[in-house]
Design a protein around this motif. Sequence first.
Motif, PDB file in Angstrom:
ATOM      1  N   MET A   1       0.786  -1.169   0.013  1.00  0.00           N
ATOM      2  CA  MET A   1       0.008  -0.300  -0.024  1.00  0.00           C
ATOM      3  C   MET A   1       0.963   1.180   0.064  1.00  0.00           C
ATOM      4  SD  MET A   1      -3.072   0.727   2.442  1.00  0.00           S
ATOM      5  CE  MET A   1      -2.275   1.299   3.868  1.00  0.00           C
ATOM      6  N   ARG A   2       0.233   2.275  -0.947  1.00  0.00           N
ATOM      7  CA  ARG A   2       1.318   3.530  -0.684  1.00  0.00           C
ATOM      8  C   ARG A   2       0.734   4.706  -0.241  1.00  0.00           C
ATOM      9  NH1 ARG A   2       4.070   6.379  -6.283  1.00  0.00           N
ATOM     10  NH2 ARG A   2       5.425   4.486  -6.018  1.00  0.00           N
ATOM     11  N   VAL A   3       1.460   5.449   0.434  1.00  0.00           N
ATOM     12  CA  VAL A   3       0.703   6.601   0.911  1.00  0.00           C
ATOM     13  C   VAL A   3       1.757   7.882   0.470  1.00  0.00           C
ATOM     14  CG1 VAL A   3       0.563   8.114   2.960  1.00  0.00           C
ATOM     15  CG2 VAL A   3       0.183   5.711   3.140  1.00  0.00           C
ATOM     16  N   GLU A   4       1.169   8.700  -0.179  1.00  0.00           N
ATOM     17  CA  GLU A   4       1.806   9.980  -0.819  1.00  0.00           C
ATOM     18  C   GLU A   4       1.426  11.197   0.147  1.00  0.00           C
ATOM     19  OE1 GLU A   4       1.592   9.369  -5.500  1.00  0.00           O
ATOM     20  OE2 GLU A   4      -0.135   8.613  -4.680  1.00  0.00           O
ATOM     21  N   ILE A   5       2.545  11.689   0.493  1.00  0.00           N
ATOM     22  CA  ILE A   5       2.502  13.026   1.214  1.00  0.00           C
ATOM     23  C   ILE A   5       2.840  14.276   0.560  1.00  0.00           C
ATOM     24  CG2 ILE A   5       2.901  13.835   3.518  1.00  0.00           C
ATOM     25  CD1 ILE A   5       3.378  11.235   4.472  1.00  0.00           C
ATOM     26  N   TRP A   6       2.050  15.170  -0.040  1.00  0.00           N
ATOM     27  CA  TRP A   6       2.488  16.464  -0.257  1.00  0.00           C
ATOM     28  C   TRP A   6       2.768  17.496   0.921  1.00  0.00           C
ATOM     29  CZ3 TRP A   6      -0.414  13.191  -3.406  1.00  0.00           C
ATOM     30  CH2 TRP A   6       0.084  13.084  -4.814  1.00  0.00           C
ATOM     31  N   SER A   7       3.858  18.014   0.867  1.00  0.00           N
ATOM     32  CA  SER A   7       4.211  18.869   1.924  1.00  0.00           C
ATOM     33  C   SER A   7       5.195  20.045   1.506  1.00  0.00           C
ATOM     34  CB  SER A   7       4.876  17.980   3.197  1.00  0.00           C
ATOM     35  OG  SER A   7       5.995  17.412   2.574  1.00  0.00           O
ATOM     36  N   ASP A   8       5.388  20.780   2.316  1.00  0.00           N
ATOM     37  CA  ASP A   8       6.477  22.021   1.952  1.00  0.00           C
ATOM     38  C   ASP A   8       7.433  22.134   3.258  1.00  0.00           C
ATOM     39  OD1 ASP A   8       8.063  23.813   0.894  1.00  0.00           O
ATOM     40  OD2 ASP A   8       6.664  25.416   0.858  1.00  0.00           O
ATOM     41  N   ILE A   9       8.568  22.306   3.223  1.00  0.00           N
ATOM     42  CA  ILE A   9       9.429  22.361   4.205  1.00  0.00           C
ATOM     43  C   ILE A   9       9.363  23.721   4.885  1.00  0.00           C
ATOM     44  CG2 ILE A   9      12.018  22.752   4.958  1.00  0.00           C
ATOM     45  CD1 ILE A   9      11.248  21.188   1.504  1.00  0.00           C
ATOM     46  N   ALA A  10       8.543  24.719   4.433  1.00  0.00           N
ATOM     47  CA  ALA A  10       8.314  25.903   5.102  1.00  0.00           C
ATOM     48  C   ALA A  10       7.107  25.853   5.925  1.00  0.00           C
ATOM     49  CB  ALA A  10       8.158  27.089   4.163  1.00  0.00           C
ATOM     50  N   CYS A  11       6.341  24.851   5.774  1.00  0.00           N
ATOM     51  CA  CYS A  11       5.041  24.487   6.374  1.00  0.00           C
ATOM     52  C   CYS A  11       5.065  23.829   7.797  1.00  0.00           C
ATOM     53  CB  CYS A  11       4.121  23.706   5.456  1.00  0.00           C
ATOM     54  SG  CYS A  11       2.930  22.913   6.217  1.00  0.00           S
ATOM     55  N   PRO A  12       5.029  24.867   8.878  1.00  0.00           N
ATOM     56  CA  PRO A  12       4.936  24.056  10.178  1.00  0.00           C
ATOM     57  C   PRO A  12       3.810  22.942  10.467  1.00  0.00           C
ATOM     58  CG  PRO A  12       3.818  26.122  10.243  1.00  0.00           C
ATOM     59  CD  PRO A  12       4.475  26.211   8.836  1.00  0.00           C
ATOM     60  N   TRP A  13       2.778  23.117   9.771  1.00  0.00           N
ATOM     61  CA  TRP A  13       1.715  21.902  10.238  1.00  0.00           C
ATOM     62  C   TRP A  13       2.091  20.620   9.291  1.00  0.00           C
ATOM     63  CZ3 TRP A  13      -0.695  22.230  14.018  1.00  0.00           C
ATOM     64  CH2 TRP A  13      -1.406  23.334  14.513  1.00  0.00           C
ATOM     65  N   CYS A  14       2.913  20.639   8.269  1.00  0.00           N
ATOM     66  CA  CYS A  14       3.562  19.527   7.472  1.00  0.00           C
ATOM     67  C   CYS A  14       4.541  19.002   8.476  1.00  0.00           C
ATOM     68  CB  CYS A  14       4.072  19.999   6.459  1.00  0.00           C
ATOM     69  SG  CYS A  14       3.292  20.607   5.027  1.00  0.00           S
ATOM     70  N   TYR A  15       5.387  19.663   9.354  1.00  0.00           N
ATOM     71  CA  TYR A  15       6.317  19.236  10.168  1.00  0.00           C
ATOM     72  C   TYR A  15       5.566  18.584  11.373  1.00  0.00           C
ATOM     73  CZ  TYR A  15      10.136  20.112  13.813  1.00  0.00           C
ATOM     74  OH  TYR A  15      11.107  19.803  14.664  1.00  0.00           O
ATOM     75  N   VAL A  16       4.628  19.032  11.930  1.00  0.00           N
ATOM     76  CA  VAL A  16       3.804  18.520  12.662  1.00  0.00           C
ATOM     77  C   VAL A  16       2.991  17.227  12.267  1.00  0.00           C
ATOM     78  CG1 VAL A  16       2.043  18.629  14.632  1.00  0.00           C
ATOM     79  CG2 VAL A  16       3.695  20.299  14.284  1.00  0.00           C
ATOM     80  N   GLY A  17       2.332  17.327  11.069  1.00  0.00           N
ATOM     81  CA  GLY A  17       1.428  16.272  10.696  1.00  0.00           C
ATOM     82  C   GLY A  17       2.263  14.958  10.161  1.00  0.00           C
ATOM     83  N   LYS A  18       3.457  15.371   9.736  1.00  0.00           N
ATOM     84  CA  LYS A  18       4.522  14.015   9.568  1.00  0.00           C
ATOM     85  C   LYS A  18       4.766  13.121  10.738  1.00  0.00           C
ATOM     86  CE  LYS A  18       8.821  13.049   7.360  1.00  0.00           C
ATOM     87  NZ  LYS A  18       9.445  12.392   8.709  1.00  0.00           N
ATOM     88  N   ALA A  19       4.828  14.061  12.084  1.00  0.00           N
ATOM     89  CA  ALA A  19       5.322  13.124  13.259  1.00  0.00           C
ATOM     90  C   ALA A  19       3.915  12.554  13.459  1.00  0.00           C
ATOM     91  CB  ALA A  19       5.615  14.230  14.220  1.00  0.00           C
ATOM     92  N   ARG A  20       2.768  13.153  13.371  1.00  0.00           N
ATOM     93  CA  ARG A  20       1.662  12.404  13.757  1.00  0.00           C
ATOM     94  C   ARG A  20       1.419  11.055  12.961  1.00  0.00           C
ATOM     95  NH1 ARG A  20      -2.166  17.812  14.725  1.00  0.00           N
ATOM     96  NH2 ARG A  20      -1.308  18.538  16.979  1.00  0.00           N
TER      97      ARG A  20
END
Length: 240
Positions: A1-20
């Motif tokens: 199963m594949r999970v694709e994650i669109w994100s940006d290094i400047a995005c704080p919610w991406c930083y937090v969301g990745k950890a969650r």
Amino acid sequence: MRVEIWSDIACPWCYVGKARFEKALAAFPHRDAVEVVHRSFELDPDRAKDDVQSVLSMLTAKYGMSEAQVRAGEDDLGAQAAAEGLEYRTRDRDHGSTFDMHRLLHLAREHGRQGALLDALYRANFAEEATVFNDDERLVALATGAGLAEDAVRAVLADPAAHADAVRADEREAAELGARGVPFFVIDQKYGVSGAQSAEVFDQVLTRAWGERTPLTLIRGGAGEDAETCGPDGCAVPGH
């Protein structure tokens, strides 16, 4: 199963969301069968490489927020990051173009180091003092620290076209999927999850997507028997 994650290094919610998300994935019984791919999304795609400013000035100008509002928001983000075990500098961070970082992440994917580089970039941007914007030597140090060859990293940074098409293709696909912000997660090409959801939400989606995977249907011959095959012990001999 594949999970694709669109994100940006400047995005704080991406930083937090990745950890969650990773917290949910670590507890997922089938985690070893899950492939995670990080895709590019720039929050500020038109910003020039040398246009670097403080997060404080960027947010006050872009959203018309007061300095007090920006600081309060940063304090709240810092608390939420800390709850996920992440370091987060709530003051004196920079904002700038992330295009070169995304190009390096595509290089890293080719060499199986994408996750390591993304972690290094997030940590550098949100937890460390030195800026990651408009500083090629800083990016070289981070990329080589994540396991990439220095000559390959420098070659990408020296050529603005290197992996540029891959970054733009990711961003076009995000638009086609209806993603207007990040983080944006696509699970098994079936479910889209927008935002830094809780680990519990990610666990529910992973479980549901896994449960709905189509099982293999074995087609047998007219007599209900398998036809001849070859296997580790050799091949079936007709008539025997």
